[in-house]
Write a protein that holds these residues in place. Structure first.
Motif, PDB file in Angstrom:
ATOM      1  N   GLY A  25      44.502  41.984  43.880  1.00  0.00           N
ATOM      2  CA  GLY A  25      43.074  42.148  43.612  1.00  0.00           C
ATOM      3  C   GLY A  25      42.588  41.238  42.504  1.00  0.00           C
ATOM      4  O   GLY A  25      41.513  40.627  42.614  1.00  0.00           O
ATOM      5  N   LEU A  30      38.941  41.318  43.326  1.00  0.00           N
ATOM      6  CA  LEU A  30      38.594  42.630  43.866  1.00  0.00           C
ATOM      7  C   LEU A  30      39.373  43.685  43.098  1.00  0.00           C
ATOM      8  O   LEU A  30      40.400  43.385  42.473  1.00  0.00           O
ATOM      9  CB  LEU A  30      38.955  42.736  45.353  1.00  0.00           C
ATOM     10  CG  LEU A  30      38.187  41.893  46.359  1.00  0.00           C
ATOM     11  CD1 LEU A  30      38.805  42.049  47.742  1.00  0.00           C
ATOM     12  CD2 LEU A  30      36.720  42.293  46.385  1.00  0.00           C
ATOM     13  N   THR A  31      38.941  44.922  43.196  1.00  0.00           N
ATOM     14  CA  THR A  31      39.718  46.018  42.615  1.00  0.00           C
ATOM     15  C   THR A  31      40.938  46.263  43.496  1.00  0.00           C
ATOM     16  O   THR A  31      40.976  45.861  44.664  1.00  0.00           O
ATOM     17  CB  THR A  31      38.885  47.301  42.547  1.00  0.00           C
ATOM     18  OG1 THR A  31      38.581  47.720  43.880  1.00  0.00           O
ATOM     19  CG2 THR A  31      37.614  47.096  41.730  1.00  0.00           C
ATOM     20  N   VAL A  35      41.074  45.727  47.612  1.00  0.00           N
ATOM     21  CA  VAL A  35      41.971  44.772  48.261  1.00  0.00           C
ATOM     22  C   VAL A  35      42.954  45.513  49.172  1.00  0.00           C
ATOM     23  O   VAL A  35      43.299  45.022  50.250  1.00  0.00           O
ATOM     24  CB  VAL A  35      42.685  43.858  47.241  1.00  0.00           C
ATOM     25  CG1 VAL A  35      43.870  44.531  46.583  1.00  0.00           C
ATOM     26  CG2 VAL A  35      43.138  42.571  47.904  1.00  0.00           C
TER      27      VAL A  35
END
Length: 136
Positions: A25, A30-31, A35
């Motif tokens: 991530g 992305l977090t 992800v």
């Protein structure tokens, strides 16, 4: 269709499939949960078929890397394929091809003697053309 983020996820997993979702991530901005959801979706869609390891066969003692083009009559494939099953320690890939041959074998051998033994046995099943890979 894959978007830019999906392509980045695939690129990063191709480099290191053991990445944690948190680390992946961070690489794709992305977090971890976001992800993980994308990876699960790529798996569900069959885009990601599985995760593997890459083995350095030279470190296992297989120093000779060869490609062998196999040529044979179209009715004689089964004995050749049966022979290959007895040689799995040397055969990396057996590609069915069209063109100058029927198959393209990718093999590795620990010694010239093992290569010669393999070719002698192979000669009973098919004609072949040998190419040895020379590292740059």
């Amino acid at each position: 269709m894959l978007d830019h983020t999906d392509k980045r996820i695939l690129e990063e997993l191709s480099k290191n499939s053991r990445l944690s979702m948190k680390d992946l991530g961070e690489l794709v901005h992305l977090t971890g949960p976001a992800v993980a959801a994308r990876v699960a979706k790529l798996e569900d869609q069959g885009v990601i078929e599985g995760y593997t390891i890459s083995v350095n066969r030279e470190k296992l003692g297989y120093f000779i890397h060869a490609f062998i083009t196999i040529m044979m009559p179209s009715t004689y494939h089964q004995p050749y394929l049966s022979f290959l099953q007895t040689q799995e320690q040397y055969v990396l890939h057996n590609y069915k091809i069209s063109g100058d041959g029927c198959y393209l074998l990718e093999c590795q051998f620990p010694t010239n003697e093992r290569l010669n033994d393999f070719l002698k046995a192979l000669n009973k099943h098919a004609n072949y053309k040998l190419s040895i890979v020379i590292a740059p």
